[in-house]
Design a protein around this motif. Structure first.
Motif, PDB file in Angstrom:
ATOM      1  N   LEU A 322     -24.039  22.878   7.989  1.00  0.00           N
ATOM      2  CA  LEU A 322     -24.298  21.565   8.588  1.00  0.00           C
ATOM      3  C   LEU A 322     -23.239  21.228   9.638  1.00  0.00           C
ATOM      4  O   LEU A 322     -23.560  20.707  10.715  1.00  0.00           O
ATOM      5  CB  LEU A 322     -24.330  20.489   7.496  1.00  0.00           C
ATOM      6  CG  LEU A 322     -25.560  20.493   6.581  1.00  0.00           C
ATOM      7  CD1 LEU A 322     -25.373  19.494   5.442  1.00  0.00           C
ATOM      8  CD2 LEU A 322     -26.825  20.166   7.371  1.00  0.00           C
ATOM      9  N   CYS A 323     -21.976  21.538   9.337  1.00  0.00           N
ATOM     10  CA  CYS A 323     -20.902  21.321  10.317  1.00  0.00           C
ATOM     11  C   CYS A 323     -21.106  22.203  11.543  1.00  0.00           C
ATOM     12  O   CYS A 323     -20.893  21.768  12.683  1.00  0.00           O
ATOM     13  CB  CYS A 323     -19.542  21.601   9.689  1.00  0.00           C
ATOM     14  SG  CYS A 323     -19.029  20.384   8.470  1.00  0.00           S
ATOM     15  N   SER A 324     -21.529  23.452  11.306  1.00  0.00           N
ATOM     16  CA  SER A 324     -21.781  24.365  12.415  1.00  0.00           C
ATOM     17  C   SER A 324     -22.931  23.875  13.294  1.00  0.00           C
ATOM     18  O   SER A 324     -22.855  23.916  14.526  1.00  0.00           O
ATOM     19  CB  SER A 324     -22.098  25.767  11.873  1.00  0.00           C
ATOM     20  OG  SER A 324     -22.461  26.648  12.915  1.00  0.00           O
ATOM     21  N   ALA A 325     -24.010  23.383  12.652  1.00  0.00           N
ATOM     22  CA  ALA A 325     -25.156  22.884  13.417  1.00  0.00           C
ATOM     23  C   ALA A 325     -24.771  21.649  14.227  1.00  0.00           C
ATOM     24  O   ALA A 325     -25.163  21.506  15.396  1.00  0.00           O
ATOM     25  CB  ALA A 325     -26.303  22.560  12.469  1.00  0.00           C
ATOM     26  N   CYS A 326     -23.983  20.767  13.625  1.00  0.00           N
ATOM     27  CA  CYS A 326     -23.505  19.584  14.340  1.00  0.00           C
ATOM     28  C   CYS A 326     -22.642  19.990  15.534  1.00  0.00           C
ATOM     29  O   CYS A 326     -22.766  19.438  16.625  1.00  0.00           O
ATOM     30  CB  CYS A 326     -22.727  18.688  13.386  1.00  0.00           C
ATOM     31  SG  CYS A 326     -22.125  17.151  14.114  1.00  0.00           S
ATOM     32  N   GLY A 327     -21.775  20.988  15.310  1.00  0.00           N
ATOM     33  CA  GLY A 327     -20.943  21.482  16.401  1.00  0.00           C
ATOM     34  C   GLY A 327     -21.767  22.088  17.522  1.00  0.00           C
ATOM     35  O   GLY A 327     -21.456  21.912  18.710  1.00  0.00           O
ATOM     36  N   GLN A 328     -22.839  22.805  17.180  1.00  0.00           N
ATOM     37  CA  GLN A 328     -23.697  23.396  18.207  1.00  0.00           C
ATOM     38  C   GLN A 328     -24.387  22.330  19.049  1.00  0.00           C
ATOM     39  O   GLN A 328     -24.555  22.499  20.262  1.00  0.00           O
ATOM     40  CB  GLN A 328     -24.745  24.293  17.550  1.00  0.00           C
ATOM     41  CG  GLN A 328     -24.198  25.612  17.042  1.00  0.00           C
ATOM     42  CD  GLN A 328     -25.305  26.568  16.665  1.00  0.00           C
ATOM     43  OE1 GLN A 328     -26.251  26.777  17.409  1.00  0.00           O
ATOM     44  NE2 GLN A 328     -25.202  27.145  15.484  1.00  0.00           N
ATOM     45  N   LEU A 329     -24.784  21.236  18.413  1.00  0.00           N
ATOM     46  CA  LEU A 329     -25.384  20.144  19.177  1.00  0.00           C
ATOM     47  C   LEU A 329     -24.411  19.641  20.247  1.00  0.00           C
ATOM     48  O   LEU A 329     -24.799  19.415  21.401  1.00  0.00           O
ATOM     49  CB  LEU A 329     -25.772  18.996  18.237  1.00  0.00           C
ATOM     50  CG  LEU A 329     -27.000  19.221  17.355  1.00  0.00           C
ATOM     51  CD1 LEU A 329     -27.134  18.092  16.344  1.00  0.00           C
ATOM     52  CD2 LEU A 329     -28.259  19.325  18.201  1.00  0.00           C
ATOM     53  N   PHE A 330     -23.148  19.486  19.870  1.00  0.00           N
ATOM     54  CA  PHE A 330     -22.147  19.042  20.837  1.00  0.00           C
ATOM     55  C   PHE A 330     -21.882  20.122  21.891  1.00  0.00           C
ATOM     56  O   PHE A 330     -21.667  19.799  23.071  1.00  0.00           O
ATOM     57  CB  PHE A 330     -20.846  18.678  20.114  1.00  0.00           C
ATOM     58  CG  PHE A 330     -20.862  17.317  19.488  1.00  0.00           C
ATOM     59  CD1 PHE A 330     -20.782  16.184  20.274  1.00  0.00           C
ATOM     60  CD2 PHE A 330     -20.972  17.166  18.117  1.00  0.00           C
ATOM     61  CE1 PHE A 330     -20.799  14.915  19.698  1.00  0.00           C
ATOM     62  CE2 PHE A 330     -20.998  15.906  17.533  1.00  0.00           C
ATOM     63  CZ  PHE A 330     -20.911  14.780  18.327  1.00  0.00           C
ATOM     64  N   ILE A 331     -21.897  21.390  21.492  1.00  0.00           N
ATOM     65  CA  ILE A 331     -21.666  22.479  22.448  1.00  0.00           C
ATOM     66  C   ILE A 331     -22.724  22.463  23.545  1.00  0.00           C
ATOM     67  O   ILE A 331     -22.428  22.432  24.749  1.00  0.00           O
ATOM     68  CB  ILE A 331     -21.660  23.839  21.731  1.00  0.00           C
ATOM     69  CG1 ILE A 331     -20.368  24.036  20.943  1.00  0.00           C
ATOM     70  CG2 ILE A 331     -21.816  24.983  22.745  1.00  0.00           C
ATOM     71  CD1 ILE A 331     -20.339  25.316  20.145  1.00  0.00           C
TER      72      ILE A 331
END
Length: 408
Positions: A322-331
């Motif tokens: 979930l943290c990785s997916a959230c980070g990808q959205l920001f990326i």
């Protein structure tokens, strides 16, 4: 020792590349054949025919027609709003990836199933964590696409595979390089990522940069390097020497990492897709590539057995994903709005921000050189913002004078 590892490293690289080749070689031949026979002009209405058309051709004809016939819309963006969005992206990336890094270290060092009388076992397969992160991000992206209306998608799907492959390879090279490079070499590579991204931008997108952009990029690299070298744990990896294998892997990491953000930026520029569409497309191919590699190396069976044996690991892995997916959205949103160079600067500053946070929380002392490095970074950022604002003002004044001259 180094020659033995070089042989072992080269064999592992070949095994990974051969695994990915089982997808890329047939895919390349199929794409080339379908383009040669102009399959987009003869494809039937069936599901698989339209899927093949979407993968190979996308909707390039509609995209080109709209681009050529439609008038170019000029959007006026409030500078203060732009700054707010940039600050939002900065803190979003920091929060997502600082949390992700802590959770990943926790998972890789935690002993699952440990009791007072017997030690537990650690999870070792980082590639399976990558697979879990990607598949959850893919399903989140697909879900958002169905719920929220998006701009028309025109890019051929196969173009997402390039950045998926380069992202996987950059992660692999990074993890391998850390085993055989010294701490100063790691710092130099992490701090100087902005320069390779700018050079790769000239190759991928034919971009041109002003002199002040190169100068401020060098200043940021120098400042971050000074801070990381003097304010971090300088005793870490002191027993390791930088080897030829480590240098080769660092160059591979920086090359693939630079290509990833630049290629994604180029897709945003060409096809005007949304960040959610980019997230779904990239993660679709990432899931495919990592799953093939895990199947061929037998990692799936071992990892699934570990999940059944230790339910706590499942909870940790889901939170990490979930943290990785959230980070990808920001990326993807940052690259879409501000480009790959700005994104790389933010991620470079993340290294220094993490250590600065550690110094504040745990009371580690900041050295004079470290403080000087922070000042150099802020000076570089100020000069970069000032020069960009001045360039935009001059451009606007020039366009206004040309309009006035044409109206006379």
């Amino acid at each position: 020792m180094e020659e033995t590892y070089m042989d072992f490293w080269f064999v592992r690289l070949l095994v990974n590349l051969l695994g990915y080749a089982t997808i890329f070689v047939p895919g390349y031949l199929l794409i080339r054949y379908l383009r040669k026979i102009r399959y987009d002009e003869t494809a039937g209405p069936g599901f698989f025919q339209q899927l093949a058309k979407l993968c190979v051709f996308g909707k390039e004809n509609e995209h080109n027609t709209e681009k050529n016939s439609g008038a170019k819309k000029s959007e006026t963006v409030d500078p203060s709003q732009n700054v707010f969005v940039l600050v939002f992206c900065f803190f979003g990336l920091q929060g997502a990836y600082l949390t992700w890094g802590l959770l990943q270290e926790r998972i890789m060092t935690f002993e699952y199933g440990a009791t007072s009388g017997a030690p537990g076992e650690q999870f070792k397969n980082s590639q399976f964590l990558v697979f879990i992160n990607r598949i959850l991000a893919f399903f989140i992206g697909i879900s958002v696409l169905f719920v929220k209306e998006q701009p028309p998608h025109t890019a051929p799907l196969y173009k997402y595979s390039y950045s998926s492959f380069s992202n996987i390879m950059s992660s692999w090279f990074q993890y391998e390089a850390l085993k055989f490079v010294s701490f100063p070499t790691q710092v130099l590579a992490k701090a100087s990522k902005v320069i390779p991204v700018m050079l790769m931008g000239k190759v991928v997108s034919k971009k041109t940069y002003e002199y002040h952009e190169y100068i401020t990029a060098l200043m940021i690299s120098l400042g971050v390097g000074m801070f990381l070298m003097t304010s971090g744990d300088v005793t870490r990896n002191t027993e390791k020497q930088t080897t030829i294998a480590g240098i080769i892997m660092l160059l591979g990491y920086m090359s693939f990492d630079s290509f990833t953000s630049n290629w994604q930026g180029e897709l945003f520029r060409q096809y005007k897709m949304s960040s959610i569409q980019m997230m779904a497309g990239v993660n679709m191919f990432s899931c495919l590539l990592t799953s093939v590699s895990l199947i061929e190396q037998g990692g799936f069976v071992e990892c699934i057995a570990f999940m059944f044996s230790h339910p706590t690991f499942v909870v940790h892995a889901v939170i990490l994903s979930l943290c990785s997916a959230c980070g990808q959205l920001f990326i993807f949103y940052t690259i879409e709005k501000f480009g790959p160079v700005t994104f790389t600067i933010i991620m470079t500053l993340r290294q220094a921000f993490a250590i600065l946070l550690s110094c504040i929380i745990y009371g580690h002392p900041l050295t004079f050189v470290g403080v000087l490095g922070v000042l150099v970074v802020f000076l570089a950022l100020f000069l970069r913002i000032y020069a960009n604002q001045r360039a935009r003002a001059l451009k606007a004044a020039l366009e206004a004078s040309e309009r006035n001259a044409s109206n006379v």
